[in-house]
Structure formats: structure tokens, C-alpha cells
Design an enzyme around this catalytic site. Structure first.
Site: not given
Ligand code: SAH
Length: 350
Positions: A92, A105, A112, A116, A119, A333
């Protein structure tokens, strides 16, 4: 023999490739500009190159050029793409319109492996790293599609950029080069969940980009419950790495803080966060979590996000609430890729 990605080569690497094919030195510059300035997607478009050379290149290499599998446009102008890569995997990419210019972006991996809990991108694990050229080609394709220049980049799409370190470094070299898209490092943000040794490696490069840390919680119990990576690199180690990074590069850090109702949004947590990072001159970006299916989290409501921000400000920490763009098109994302009737992820076949 499988083909290699020619648009993943930095300028010196391309010079070597062409020298090995017995070509004069000036060809490297010409072909590099075709790839990264004019951003052609086929060798046949390089009209000033000898036919025989193009034929040889075609046999051995491909140019990264994703195809648009799906495209969604939000009322606020945000455009979200599901791109299909050469091997059929999907990623994406999102374009956001800001007053200061268009920001893209970009994804850095297919999937990944950071895990997390909030995510969508990590739910099916990591399939493979993206090549440098595949990261750049997301920008080229989006730029061509919207017909406007893209001036800013955030590496906040699918994947963990520091888990694909070498390719991401090559990407940064290519995208910022004067003979390429020429995007200044100060217009680029790299976001990481906090891989401490890689933050130190990045610091050594002394790049002028903005490092964003996905902090999301100020203590280990809370952060580990949200982000398994915290078990490997706990909060104290992460903050120590951030301080080293600031010292080495002279650049301030940004912290991302996604707010989850009842988990990381209390007044006590705001105080703990302020104590943790006060004095770093860092900036905190607050955003209500975007709830994804299969995750137990729900978002802090706008009023409480505002209250949390005001608490931080009072405690001497600079914090803003990030405007939510594209909320009507599930721009969080990983959701589009996941929702796409998932073809079984393919093994890495370049
Ligand atoms: N892996 C990297 C970059 C990709 S995620 C990182 O962890 O920073 C980009 C951002 O979106 C990160 O801050 C991540 O924690 C956040 N993120 C991911 N899923 C999310 C969600 N469902 N709601 C809000 N923020 C989210």
C-alpha cells in the site's frame, strides 16, 4: 535465471553494471536519469540508447514498476493505492495533500514481522523485503497518477524500515540524488518501532532526515503489552538510543503516540511520558488509534486526545494532534492489503 532490479542500483552500482557490459562511462548517467528523473517503466523508452544495449539489459534486468490494483480517493484529496509488484505481492501507498506540498507514505516491506498489536500490516507476518527500486517506484507511480510533483516522503507504510536497512539506505541515496527525484533529506521522515542497534547504525550515517519513533507508551509494562519489540529493546534503551541519535546527528526526534482508550491515555500516563522525554526538544504526534479487525483496541475520543495534548504542553513537552486524513477510505495502513481477497503470500522470488 531470474532478473535483477536495475532501478534498485545506486549510481555507482549502475556504473559498475554498465562497465561490466563494456559500456562507456557516460551511459551510467544517462540510464540513471531515465530511471530516476524521467522515471520510465520500460527499457524501450530510453530512446538515446543503443538497441543492442537495451536488448542486453532487458534480458538481465527489470525496472520496478508496480501496477495499480486498487485506488481509493478521499474527499480530502488523500489517495490510497494497492500496488501489485512484479511477483504478484501487494503493498500500500498513500498520497496526502498538505499546504506545503504532496506527501507520499511508502511501504518498505511486504508485510511486517514486528507484531504490534494494533497494526493491520503485521497480522500475516513478513513476506519479504522491498528492493530500493520498489520503494522508489511507489513514489514514481503515484506521482504519475496524480499528475503533480510529490515533494515529501514518510516511511510509514507497510513494514519496518530499519528491518530492511540496506535497501532503505540505497533507496534514500537514490531518491535524494540530484540526477534522480532530488527530494531533500529534510523532506523525508523515517519511522521505526524502535530497533535500537539499527537506530545507532542510522545515526552513523548522519542523514538530515527526521527520525520518528513509534513510542505509544512511556513504560515497559504498557509498551510491551502493545508492542512485542519492547521485550527486546525496552523503553530506557530506546530513549538512550534516541539521545545518542540526537547527539550524533544534531537532529531532533519525533515521537508517534497512537492513543488507545483505557490503555495509554490517562493523565498519569501523560505525566510519565513528559518525565521520560522532557528536555529532548522532541515533538510528540498524537493520533487516535485506527481500530483494526481482530485487535482489542478502541480509539481515545477526540476530547481526551485534546486533554492529553494540553497536559503534555503544560508539562513542557511539545505535542500536536495529527489531522486524520483519508479516514473515509480506511487509510490506516495495511487494511487495504489485508482486505484484498488475500492470495496466499508468495515466497521471495525476485
Ligand atoms: N514500522 C514503522 C513504520 C510503519 S507504521 C513503525 O513502527 O514506526 C507507521 C505508524 O503507524 C507507526 O507509528 C505505527 O505504530 C502506527 N500505526 C500502525 N497501526 C496503527 C493503527 N491501527 N492506528 C494508529 N496508528 C497505527
Amino acid at each position: 535465471m531470474s532478473k535483477n532490479c536495475i532501478s534498485s542500483q545506486t549510481r555507482p552500482q549502475l556504473a559498475q553494471t554498465l562497465a561490466a557490459l563494456g559500456q562507456p562511462a557516460f551511459r551510467a548517467g544517462q540510464i540513471y536519469r531515465w530511471l530516476h528523473q524521467k522515471q520510465v517503466t520500460e527499457f524501450s523508452a530510453m530512446t538515446d540508447q543503443p538497441k543492442a544495449l537495451l536488448k542486453t539489459l532487458e534480458e538481465q534486468y527489470y525496472i520496478a514498476a508496480p501496477t495499480i490494483r486498487r485506488r481509493q480517493q478521499s474527499k480530502d484529496g488523500t489517495v490510497k493505492y494497492l500496488f501489485a509488484l512484479e511477483d504478484g505481492n501487494c503493498i500500500e501507498t498513500v498520497v496526502m495533500r498538505y499546504k506545503y506540498g504532496n506527501t507520499v507514505c511508502l511501504s518498505t516491506q511486504v508485510g511486517c514481522r514486528m507484531g504490534c498489536r494494533f497494526c493491520a500490516s503485521t497480522q500475516a507476518g513478513r513476506v519479504r523485503n522491498l528492493e530500493a527500486g520498489e520503494i522508489a517506484a511507489q513514489l514514481y507511480t503515484a506521482q504519475r497518477d496524480i499528475g503533480e510533483r510529490i515533494s515529501h516522503i514518510v516511511l510509514m507504510g507497510i513494514g519496518e524500515p530499519l528491518d530492511n536497512f540496506d535497501n532503505v539506505m540505497d533507496f534514500l541515496t537514490i531518491i535524494s540524488s540530484e540526477e534522480g527525484a532530488n527530494i531533500g533529506m529534510r523532506n523525508i521522515s523515517l519511522s521505526t518501532c524502535g530497533l535500537v542497534p539499527m537506530i545507532d547504525r542510522l545515526a552513523e550515517k548522519k542523514l538530515q532526515l527526521t527520525l520518528s519513533i513509534s513510542l505509544h507508551a512511556p513504560n515497559n509494562a504498557m509498551r510491551s503489552s502493545m508492542m512485542p519489540v519492547n521485550d527486546a529493546y525496552p523503553v530506557e534503551q530506546l530513549i538512550a538510543a534516541c539521545r545518542r541519535y540526537q547527539k550524533t546527528t544534531g537532529r531532533r526526534i519525533s515521537f508517534e503516540y497512537s492513543m488507545v482508550r483505557g490503555v495509554n491515555d490517562s493523565d498519569a500516563t501523560a505525566r510519565q511520558l513528559a518525565d521520560l522525554i522532557r528536555g529532548m526538544g522532541a515533538h510528540v504526534n498524537l493520533i487516535p488509534i485506527n481500530p483494526v479487525d481482530g485487535s482489542p483496541y478502541s480509539a481515545t475520543d477526540a476530547e481526551n486526545v485534546r486533554r492529553f495534548q494540553q497536559a503534555l504542553t503544560r508539562l513542557g513537552v511539545n505535542a500536536t494532534v495529527r489531522r486524520r486524513l483519508g479516514s473515509d477510505i480506511s487509510a490506516a495502513c495495511g487494511q487495504l492489503r489485508r482486505d484484498e481477497a488475500q492470495q496466499p503470500p508468495k515466497e521471495a522470488t525476485p
